[in-house]
Structures are given as C-alpha cells and as structure tokens.
Design a protein around this motif. Structure first.
Motif, PDB file in Angstrom:
ATOM      1  N   PHE A  38       0.862  -1.179   0.000  1.00 32.04           N
ATOM      2  CA  PHE A  38       0.000   0.000   0.000  1.00 32.04           C
ATOM      3  C   PHE A  38       0.903   1.235   0.000  1.00 32.04           C
ATOM      4  CE2 PHE A  38      -2.628  -3.296   1.837  1.00 32.04           C
ATOM      5  CZ  PHE A  38      -3.895  -3.057   1.317  1.00 32.04           C
ATOM      6  N   THR A  39       0.834   2.042  -1.035  1.00 30.71           N
ATOM      7  CA  THR A  39       1.718   3.202  -1.127  1.00 30.71           C
ATOM      8  C   THR A  39       1.123   4.454  -0.509  1.00 30.71           C
ATOM      9  OG1 THR A  39       0.850   3.999  -3.251  1.00 30.71           O
ATOM     10  CG2 THR A  39       2.576   2.302  -3.326  1.00 30.71           C
ATOM     11  N   GLY A  40      -0.214   4.488  -0.310  1.00 27.24           N
ATOM     12  CA  GLY A  40      -0.870   5.730   0.053  1.00 27.24           C
ATOM     13  C   GLY A  40      -1.009   6.611  -1.178  1.00 27.24           C
ATOM     14  N   GLY A  41      -1.486   7.834  -0.966  1.00 20.60           N
ATOM     15  CA  GLY A  41      -1.672   8.756  -2.082  1.00 20.60           C
ATOM     16  C   GLY A  41      -0.344   9.310  -2.576  1.00 20.60           C
ATOM     17  N   ILE A  42      -0.089   9.195  -3.859  1.00 18.84           N
ATOM     18  CA  ILE A  42       1.121   9.760  -4.456  1.00 18.84           C
ATOM     19  C   ILE A  42       0.738  10.459  -5.757  1.00 18.84           C
ATOM     20  CG2 ILE A  42       2.713   8.096  -3.429  1.00 18.84           C
ATOM     21  CD1 ILE A  42       2.687   6.558  -6.021  1.00 18.84           C
ATOM     22  N   LYS A  43       1.482  11.504  -6.091  1.00 16.25           N
ATOM     23  CA  LYS A  43       1.170  12.278  -7.282  1.00 16.25           C
ATOM     24  C   LYS A  43       1.669  11.613  -8.561  1.00 16.25           C
ATOM     25  CE  LYS A  43       1.040  16.806  -5.023  1.00 16.25           C
ATOM     26  NZ  LYS A  43       1.593  18.182  -5.005  1.00 16.25           N
ATOM     27  N   ASN A  44       2.829  10.992  -8.499  1.00 21.34           N
ATOM     28  CA  ASN A  44       3.435  10.417  -9.695  1.00 21.34           C
ATOM     29  C   ASN A  44       3.274   8.899  -9.684  1.00 21.34           C
ATOM     30  OD1 ASN A  44       4.879   9.875 -12.013  1.00 21.34           O
ATOM     31  ND2 ASN A  44       6.872  10.177 -11.063  1.00 21.34           N
ATOM     32  N   VAL A  45       2.325   8.402 -10.475  1.00 18.81           N
ATOM     33  CA  VAL A  45       2.080   6.958 -10.506  1.00 18.81           C
ATOM     34  C   VAL A  45       2.818   6.274 -11.653  1.00 18.81           C
ATOM     35  CG1 VAL A  45      -0.179   7.219  -9.429  1.00 18.81           C
ATOM     36  CG2 VAL A  45      -0.012   7.226 -11.924  1.00 18.81           C
ATOM     37  N   LEU A  46       3.531   7.031 -12.460  1.00 17.26           N
ATOM     38  CA  LEU A  46       4.201   6.454 -13.630  1.00 17.26           C
ATOM     39  C   LEU A  46       5.109   5.279 -13.288  1.00 17.26           C
ATOM     40  CD1 LEU A  46       5.137   9.667 -15.666  1.00 17.26           C
ATOM     41  CD2 LEU A  46       3.280   8.074 -16.110  1.00 17.26           C
TER      42      LEU A  46
END
Length: 378
Positions: free
Chosen positions: A265-273
């Motif tokens: 689980f990464t949590g919310g992140i802006k860069n999903v690339l």
C-alpha cells in the motif's frame, strides 16, 4: 470570435482523477485555440499555477451538505453577475449550459452501492440529507431548460442519464477523457520496472498487478484482496496506489488473508508512472466508475486491465485481447482473471492491444471534440 468559457469545479485534489482531468483539459484547450478565453470558477484550487482567469467561490459552510449547497448558490450568483458565452459545470448545479458528467450519475452510484449495503445501511443512505440534496440537485439540473448539452464520459454514463432522467438523446454527447499518450507509454517498463520492484522486494519474474484509485470501498479493494488470496498463482503481487481514510483497515485485511508479503500500500502519491512501469497488468474492480482515468493511463502504458462491468472503461476492453471484465462483487471471477493474466507470457502478449485501445484518445482529439461542441452550441 473569442469564446468566453467558464468551467465550474468546486475543488482540486491532486490525487483525484476528475480534478486532474480539469487541469489537463484547461491546458489542452488553451494550447488548441487562441480564440478561447477560459475562466475557472472554484472554491479552492491547489493544482499549481494557472494560465487563465480564476473566480473563487468560497463562502463559509458547515458540513458536506453546507459545502455543496453554499458553493452552488455562490456559482449561480456569479453567473448572474458575469457574462460568459458558455458555462460548463463539472458539478450538479442548475443554470449552466453544459454539464460534464465526470462524476457519473449519483442515482446510478447509489443503486450499485445498495448491492453491498445492509438493510440499515440502505435506510441510512435513503435518509441522508446530503444524498437527498445531491439527488434533488441532479434531478433539477437535468430538468433545467437552460441545460443545452451533457458531456457523457462513457456510454455507461449516457445510458444511466437516459434511464434515470429521460434526457433527450440530442443533448447527450459521449466524449471520452483525453490521455497524454506521450507521458503514458509502454516504454515506462524499461525506465521503472527493475527499480520499483527492487524497492518493494518484488521478484523480477513475479506477476505484478497495480491498482490506482482513492476511495477503496467504492473501487473494490476489499474484493480484490479476497480474490488475490484465492488465486492459484501464489507468487502474484499487488501494489495498491491511492489514499483512503481507512487504509490501515485494508492493511489488516491483507494480513488476515496471508497477503502481507505480497501486497504493498503506497498511500496517495502524485506520480504513478513508476508503478505503471513496474506492473504486468492493472486491476480496478470498482462498484461504480463513470470512466476511470487510471484505466486509460494503464492501457496507454500497455497494461492489460481487469475492470468491472459498471466501469465506463469496460467499453474499451475486449475480453481475452486486452483484459477482462467481470461483476465487481464476483470474487471467484476476479480471482480467475488474475490467474489468467499471471500465466507466463499472457499479459505481455496483450500489451500491444492494450495500447491500441486508447490510441484514438489523445488530448488533441478530445480538445477537437470539445471545441466542436462549443461551436455548435454557439
């Protein structure tokens, strides 16, 4: 002739697909046409510097109902004061020329949500002041004679609007979201696959599924974890990218199912690339989703996708060719689809077809369709 266009969106969340779409659309439209004057009407915008006008509608409020009602009233006062050629709302507000149904149909969402609610849950939803207000606002907006066009981001949304509100066919225009095909591409695997897997301890040869989305209850994280625990491919891994208030409870579910070593689980992140680049396939068993920008992004990156039949992006999936489709609550079917794509070479063999499914949905194509609609209305 310069077209003075106002776009209405209450808030910007950098993790939200609908909000990211507004930002992308604004820039795409500005690049496409010098004769377009854009103004954003919003309560709060935290998406960075904007190259166009902004009108803030930020009256004080108490609670979710007060937030939406006060914003709608402020927008309506603003529109009475300002002069625009066209007003396109991304919120359920009567008095606008165009409604972009990016959040889908609230009545359709509640219909699907009721499938997994208890009797008390359904009664609570029926009595909820916010849901009652939202349904009333949706009904009033679709019945407003000033509404001249509805941008439906999928055929699913178009059909739901016809079914619940009887909006005339000539007002309904299916325009899929545009995708930046240069930013999202299969080459991301070469850039990120090895490093992301190393960071999270995922073996290079292990089948890796990625989920991207916030709001885990609606978008099916619990059934997804259950399906992964039942899958025969016990070396399959999952990365869940997104924010949720109950994220810790989903971590605990993964632990109870014996998946602690196979789910990140990464949590919310802006860069999903990087996560698109690291994965073999994408999965989103959402209970209701008007389209899903994340599915478009994943397809553009060459990832076959498993989606539910109440996700608008299912219209782009050809089962067995670039992914699979199943009911959001059918854990057995979802588990079987995970196993199919985990077989050696299967997901890789679908990469070209996945990319081709969105090849016609570039930002320029979307801008052309939007501008064509605006000009037809003028």
């Amino acid at each position: 002739m310069t077209i003075r266009l106002a776009l209405v969106r209450q808030r910007y969340n950098p993790f939200g697909g609908a909000e990211r779409f507004v930002a992308t659309t604004l820039e795409a439209l500005m690049r496409k046409n010098d004769d377009l004057s854009l103004t954003l009407i919003t309560r709060k915008w935290s998406g960075g510097e904007l190259k166009h006008g902004v009108i803030e509608c930020a009256p004080p409020y108490l609670g979710r109902l007060g937030r939406d009602r006060s914003f709608a009233r402020c927008v309506q006062r603003t529109l009475a004061r300002e002069r625009f050629d066209l007003v396109q709302s991304h919120e359920r507000i009567a008095g606008c020329d165009i409604f972009r149904a990016g959040d889908g149909v609230h009545a359709a969402w509640l219909e699907q949500r009721s499938r997994q609610q208890s009797l008390l849950g359904r009664i609570g939803t029926a009595l909820s002041p916010w849901h009652r207000y939202t349904l009333a606002a949706e009904r009033a907006m679709f019945a407003d004679p000033r509404l001249r066009a509805v941008i439906c981001i999928s055929e699913l949304v178009r059909d739901d609007i016809r079914r619940f509100y009887g909006v005339p066919e000539q007002k309904l225009h299916v325009i899929y979201n545009g995708i930046d095909l240069e930013r999202y591409h299969p080459g991301l695997a070469l850039e990120h696959r090895a490093e992301v897997r190393r960071q999270h301890g995922i073996p290079e040869a292990a089948p890796l599924f990625v989920y991207v989305g916030s709001g885990f209850e609606r978008k099916g994280v619990a059934p997804l974890l259950a399906a992964l625990s039942r899958a025969q491919a016990t070396d399959s891994h999952l990365v869940v990218v997104g924010a949720d208030k109950k994220l810790e409870s989903y971590r605990q579910q993964a632990e109870r199912l014996g998946l602690a070593e196979r789910v990140v689980f990464t949590g919310g992140i802006k860069n999903v690339l990087p996560y698109y680049g690291a994965a073999d396939a994408f999965v989103l068993p959402t209970l209701y989703e008007p389209l899903s920008n994340a599915v478009l992004e994943a397809l553009a990156c060459g990832l076959p996708c498993i989606v539910s039949d109440h996700c608008g992006a299912a219209e782009l999936i050809e089962p067995g060719v670039n992914g699979h489709v199943c009911d959001a609550l059918d854990v057995a079917a979802l588990s079987a689809h995970l196993d199919r794509l985990a077989q050696p070479g299967v997901a890789a063999g679908m990469r070209e077809a996945a990319r081709a499914a969105v090849g016609h949905l570039g930002l320029a194509a979307m801008s052309e369709r939007l501008l064509g609609l605006y000009r037809s209305l003028l």
